[in-house]
Design a protein around this motif. Structure first.
Motif, PDB file in Angstrom:
ATOM      1  N   HIS A 122      21.009  39.294   0.846  1.00 42.89           N
ATOM      2  CA  HIS A 122      20.175  38.460   1.712  1.00 42.89           C
ATOM      3  C   HIS A 122      18.793  38.254   1.114  1.00 42.89           C
ATOM      4  CE1 HIS A 122      18.178  37.716   5.859  1.00 42.89           C
ATOM      5  NE2 HIS A 122      18.643  36.596   5.354  1.00 42.89           N
ATOM      6  N   LEU A 123      18.237  39.279   0.508  1.00 39.06           N
ATOM      7  CA  LEU A 123      16.923  39.146  -0.123  1.00 39.06           C
ATOM      8  C   LEU A 123      16.985  38.163  -1.286  1.00 39.06           C
ATOM      9  CD1 LEU A 123      15.774  42.891  -0.141  1.00 39.06           C
ATOM     10  CD2 LEU A 123      14.680  41.031   1.110  1.00 39.06           C
ATOM     11  N   PHE A 124      17.994  38.281  -2.115  1.00 39.85           N
ATOM     12  CA  PHE A 124      18.118  37.373  -3.261  1.00 39.85           C
ATOM     13  C   PHE A 124      18.356  35.934  -2.813  1.00 39.85           C
ATOM     14  CE2 PHE A 124      19.695  41.208  -5.827  1.00 39.85           C
ATOM     15  CZ  PHE A 124      18.445  41.414  -6.386  1.00 39.85           C
ATOM     16  N   ARG A 128       4.279  27.280  -9.232  1.00 37.58           N
ATOM     17  CA  ARG A 128       3.757  28.180  -8.193  1.00 37.58           C
ATOM     18  C   ARG A 128       3.789  29.622  -8.672  1.00 37.58           C
ATOM     19  NH1 ARG A 128       5.267  31.428  -3.984  1.00 37.58           N
ATOM     20  NH2 ARG A 128       7.447  31.355  -4.612  1.00 37.58           N
ATOM     21  N   SER A 129       4.861  29.942  -9.374  1.00 40.83           N
ATOM     22  CA  SER A 129       4.989  31.315  -9.849  1.00 40.83           C
ATOM     23  C   SER A 129       3.910  31.648 -10.874  1.00 40.83           C
ATOM     24  CB  SER A 129       6.372  31.524 -10.448  1.00 40.83           C
ATOM     25  OG  SER A 129       6.457  32.782 -11.056  1.00 40.83           O
ATOM     26  N   ILE A 179      15.834  44.651 -10.412  1.00 34.48           N
ATOM     27  CA  ILE A 179      16.399  43.305 -10.572  1.00 34.48           C
ATOM     28  C   ILE A 179      15.416  42.315  -9.962  1.00 34.48           C
ATOM     29  CG2 ILE A 179      18.371  41.815 -10.099  1.00 34.48           C
ATOM     30  CD1 ILE A 179      20.003  44.380  -9.638  1.00 34.48           C
ATOM     31  N   VAL A 180      14.910  41.397 -10.767  1.00 35.63           N
ATOM     32  CA  VAL A 180      13.886  40.449 -10.342  1.00 35.63           C
ATOM     33  C   VAL A 180      14.494  39.056 -10.249  1.00 35.63           C
ATOM     34  CG1 VAL A 180      11.610  39.480 -10.806  1.00 35.63           C
ATOM     35  CG2 VAL A 180      12.120  41.859 -11.445  1.00 35.63           C
ATOM     36  N   LYS A 181      14.189  38.366  -9.170  1.00 39.68           N
ATOM     37  CA  LYS A 181      14.730  37.026  -8.985  1.00 39.68           C
ATOM     38  C   LYS A 181      13.644  36.080  -8.488  1.00 39.68           C
ATOM     39  CE  LYS A 181      18.550  34.459  -6.810  1.00 39.68           C
ATOM     40  NZ  LYS A 181      17.746  33.313  -6.380  1.00 39.68           N
ATOM     41  N   LYS A 182      13.622  34.907  -9.105  1.00 40.85           N
ATOM     42  CA  LYS A 182      12.761  33.822  -8.639  1.00 40.85           C
ATOM     43  C   LYS A 182      13.512  33.046  -7.567  1.00 40.85           C
ATOM     44  CE  LYS A 182      10.559  29.569 -10.284  1.00 40.85           C
ATOM     45  NZ  LYS A 182      11.241  28.684  -9.309  1.00 40.85           N
ATOM     46  N   PRO A 183      12.854  32.592  -6.521  1.00 42.77           N
ATOM     47  CA  PRO A 183      13.554  31.820  -5.486  1.00 42.77           C
ATOM     48  C   PRO A 183      14.264  30.601  -6.067  1.00 42.77           C
ATOM     49  CG  PRO A 183      11.344  32.393  -4.760  1.00 42.77           C
ATOM     50  CD  PRO A 183      11.430  32.788  -6.203  1.00 42.77           C
ATOM     51  N   ASN A 184      15.504  30.416  -5.670  1.00 41.39           N
ATOM     52  CA  ASN A 184      16.307  29.250  -6.082  1.00 41.39           C
ATOM     53  C   ASN A 184      16.469  29.133  -7.592  1.00 41.39           C
ATOM     54  OD1 ASN A 184      16.463  28.399  -3.329  1.00 41.39           O
ATOM     55  ND2 ASN A 184      14.403  27.536  -3.531  1.00 41.39           N
ATOM     56  N   SER A 185      16.573  30.278  -8.264  1.00 40.34           N
ATOM     57  CA  SER A 185      16.714  30.233  -9.722  1.00 40.34           C
ATOM     58  C   SER A 185      18.127  29.808 -10.113  1.00 40.34           C
ATOM     59  CB  SER A 185      16.413  31.612 -10.320  1.00 40.34           C
ATOM     60  OG  SER A 185      17.314  32.580  -9.798  1.00 40.34           O
TER      61      SER A 185
END
Length: 767
Positions: free
Chosen positions: A583-585, A761-762, A733-739
């Motif tokens: 859910h977070l990802f 934005r990032s 584990i790092v994720k950018k939104p909508n990657s």
């Protein structure tokens, strides 16, 4: 047990004796049957979002003459008639302890402070159903009640039964529905607390009248004596308890001697009210009512009792009640007609009274209807009142069963109807401005001012339990050493389990934040570093922790979420953690870092292969496989902050060399400028097996950072399987939104694809 001659002693089943003839053995068997039955029904009804009280009542009825006790062999074997008096004694003790816990849930100071904003709702919630109940009660009295029962006592009793609100059940419903931080939830909770206090006072008068049917003046004297004793408890005993709390050095002020005094006062109060001519439960309830809530004391006392009472003792009470409940009494159309009449009267009186009062008070029609339905929750308290009336002889078995059906129906319908007419989507955003100074997310004032700028990084660190604190302190320490604009928000996630103390933590958010060890440790850690850490809190079911983190990030200018899971074994966290990570990802509005802690930097797990790993920043390494994806850019930005820490050795393993002028190339160049960063560039493409062999040098105190798209590589899951099942080190584990997913290694489009992505934005927020 063997005798001197080696034979088995008398009483053993090996001797052919029936162990159920032993009273203690029979009681243990009854306790086991009752608790298992209630748990089974609780598991089934939990899928309908029903409170545990429904399961316990239904379980008791299932064991009674309506259910299994219809079978002669079952009743005579497990619940013989001569065992019921003994069961009743234990059930009464359970009720005394439970009413003590119910009293502690009510805070008189909070009731007094909140009375003004809920007074109209509370008064209407008592008077209207009480008045409508009186009208119906006369009809019930003429049809089913013996003339020997005083009409006045019966009318008052029915009025109380119609007007009462089950505060414990209501508080749990409000917490689970995340309504506590809303105006609807606060008004309802305050009104219900006042209603309960008034209803119990009226019930004292009813019991006094029942026990003195021919001497009304004596009943008044009994009521006044109990009232005087209540004043004595508030004026003399409560200040004494406050003194004990303030002078105690024990955690939460709950030393063993203090707990002994509390229990002693509770038992003596129960004896006093019982001897005065009412019931022992009133003394226990009054004692619970005066327990101070300072320094989390009431919560600490509740935690010492609640499991034993709720798991073992309280189901005994409902089972005993169920053994005396005969649904077969409702054997004609007239009886079920009265059930419908009682149900309609209770609902109309309570809902319409509270709805009207709430609407006059300025709430919308939807909000007013929600308040009315919530206030109509009867639950366990109603069943206790009905049992008191049955024991006192003011109602008979048939009327008891009618009112029991009403209590079950009104409680059962609350959650489904509220979910329909007032879904979370209507108030989750509307009330967000209130959530920082009330329960939803309560913010403590920062004690040390922080330097802020447009480039300030806002990091939300989630703290689901104490086990995650050491690793998060280590990570936060690394962020502090970057000497950049930085704001740290620590979100304490408190699991809303089945315990009463969890609900109390939700309703008493300010006290919880002051006494919660996780918050205090993390706040003190920030002060020792001369940095501001703003602490937040949310009480919810652990399955919804991800929602709390996402909602907080959406409401505040958060640039990065770090969500840790402590896991000592070399396996990927299972259960609720899997759904939380997904859910977070999928839904995080900002970059998300899911941190699996296996002992990063600090001895935060029980089994470490390196006993001297408890020194953050000493002989630690961070390993970063760099594929050049969007998620890798976010991971590189996070690493850019962590790499400032002294004693950290960073190894970047470049698998796809980016163009120097690209954003990914610039991120990599920025990291290469650090003296403690080593960049390794394999001369030829390598396999996942080779990469794993290189990363295998990381131990439990070390950290592997990986972009989410690299971790979830659909072409090759070897690295993912190794991290989840065999790696000794912690990993992030790092994720950018909508990657985008990792490009296939068979194509040569990875560089151009990375150039086309948008990360403005990032880069503006994090680099």
């Amino acid at each position: 047990m063997a005798g001197s001659n080696g034979t088995v002693t008398s009483g053993s089943f090996l001797d052919g004796d029936n162990p159920l003839k032993d009273n203690a053995f029979l009681f243990v068997v009854q306790l086991l049957i009752i608790t298992i039955t209630c748990r089974i029904f609780g598991f089934i009804l939990s899928y309908l979002n029903q409170p545990s009280v429904i399961a316990e009542v239904v379980g008791g009825i299932a064991l009674g003459p309506t259910g299994l006790s219809r079978l002669p062999w079952f009743k005579e074997t497990f619940f013989p008639k001569d065992s019921l008096p003994k069961l009743k004694v234990v059930a009464e003790v359970a009720l005394i302890l439970y009413l003590f816990l119910v009293g502690m849930e009510l805070d008189p100071v909070k009731i007094k402070n909140d009375f003004k904003k809920s007074a109209f709702i509370s008064i209407a919630g008592i008077l209207v159903p009480f008045a409508t109940g009186l009208a119906v009660s006369k009809l019930i009295y003429d049809t089913y009640i013996e003339p020997s029962v005083p009409l006045g006592s019966f009318l008052i009793f029915c009025g109380v039964a119609m007007s009462i609100t089950a505060f414990p059940v209501l508080a749990r419903i409000l917490t689970e529905r995340k309504l506590l931080s809303t105006s609807v939830g606060q008004s309802t909770l305050a009104a219900a607390a006042t209603d309960d206090a008034v209803a119990w006072s009226l019930l004292v008068l009813v019991v006094a009248l029942i026990n003195n049917p021919d001497h009304a003046l004596n009943a008044v004297w009994v009521f006044l004596i109990v009232a005087a004793y209540a004043i004595f408890l508030f004026v003399v005993i409560r200040p004494f308890f406050v003194y004990l709390i303030n002078s105690s050095s024990a955690e939460h002020g709950a030393s063993q001697s203090t707990v002994f005094i509390v229990f002693g006062v509770m038992l003596m109060s129960a004896l006093f009210t019982g001897a005065a001519g009412v019931h022992t439960i009133f003394g226990a309830f009054l004692t619970g009512l005066i327990i101070p809530h300072d320094r989390g004391f009431a919560i600490a006392i509740t935690e010492k009792l609640e499991d034993m009472v709720s798991i073992l003792f309280l189901p005994l009470y409902f089972a005993y009640s169920g053994l005396n409940t005969q649904l077969g009494e409702l054997n004609d159309i007239q009886a079920w007609g009265f059930v419908a009449l009682i149900f309609a009267t209770a609902c109309c009186g309570k809902i319409l009274g509270c709805l009207t009062a709430a609407r006059i008070g300025g709430n919308s029609w939807r909000e007013s209807l929600t308040i009315g339905i919530l206030m109509n929750t009867k639950g366990l308290v109603e069943i206790i009142v009905l049992n008191l009336g049955l024991q006192a002889g003011v109602i008979n078995q048939k009327v008891f069963t009618m009112f029991l059906m009403m209590a079950l129906f009104t409680t059962f319908m609350t959650v489904p109807i509220v979910s329909i007419i007032y879904p979370m989507s209507l108030y989750s955003k509307k009330e967000s401005s209130m959530s920082k100074d009330r329960l939803g997310f309560e913010e403590s004032q920062a004690t040390i001012p922080d330097q802020g700028s447009k480039d300030t990084l806002q990091v939300l660190i989630c703290l689901p339990n104490m086990k995650t604190v050491p690793a998060m302190m280590n990570i936060t320490q690394m962020f502090f050493q970057s000497n950049r604009g930085l704001d740290i928000y620590a979100l304490r996630l408190v699991d809303l389990g089945q315990r009463m103390s969890h609900v109390m933590k939700a309703t008493e958010s300010s006290e919880t934040m002051q006494s919660d060890p996780v918050i205090n440790v993390f706040r003190t850690f920030g002060q020792l570093n001369n940095r501001s850490i703003k602490t937040l809190m949310s009480v919810s079911q652990h399955e919804t922790f991800s929602n709390d983190a996402i909602d907080t990030a959406a409401e505040m200018p958060i640039n990065l979420i770090i969500f840790p899971i402590e896991h000592a074994n070399n396996t990927y966290p299972s259960g609720w953690a899997v759904g939380t990570a997904k859910h977070l990802f999928d839904s995080s509005p900002c970059p998300i870092s899911f941190f699996v802690d296996r002992g990063f930097g600090v001895s935060s797990v029980s089994q470490l292969d390196e006993p001297f790993a408890a020194f953050p920043g000493k002989n630690q390494q961070i390993f970063f496989p760099f594929y050049g994806t969007q998620d890798d850019i976010e991971a590189a930005v996070v690493l850019n902050y962590l790499a400032h820490s002294n004693g950290i050795l960073v190894t970047i393993y470049v698998l796809n060399e980016p163009a120097p002028d690209s954003l990914e190339g610039q991120a990599l160049t920025a990291l290469e400028s650090f003296p403690n960063v080593t960049v390794e560039r394999p001369a030829t493409p390598i396999s996942s097996i080779t990469l794993i062999a290189r990363a295998n040098s990381c131990k439990s105190k070390d950290l592997i950072i990986l972009g989410h798209s690299s971790y979830e590589n659909v072409e090759d899951d070897t690295l993912k399987s190794w991290l989840d099942g065999q790696a000794k080190s912690s990993y992030m584990i790092v994720k950018k939104p909508n990657s985008q997913p990792l490009p296939s290694p068979k194509t040569s489009e990875s560089s151009s694809l990375l150039k086309r992505r948008t990360i403005e934005r990032s880069s503006s927020n994090l680099v």
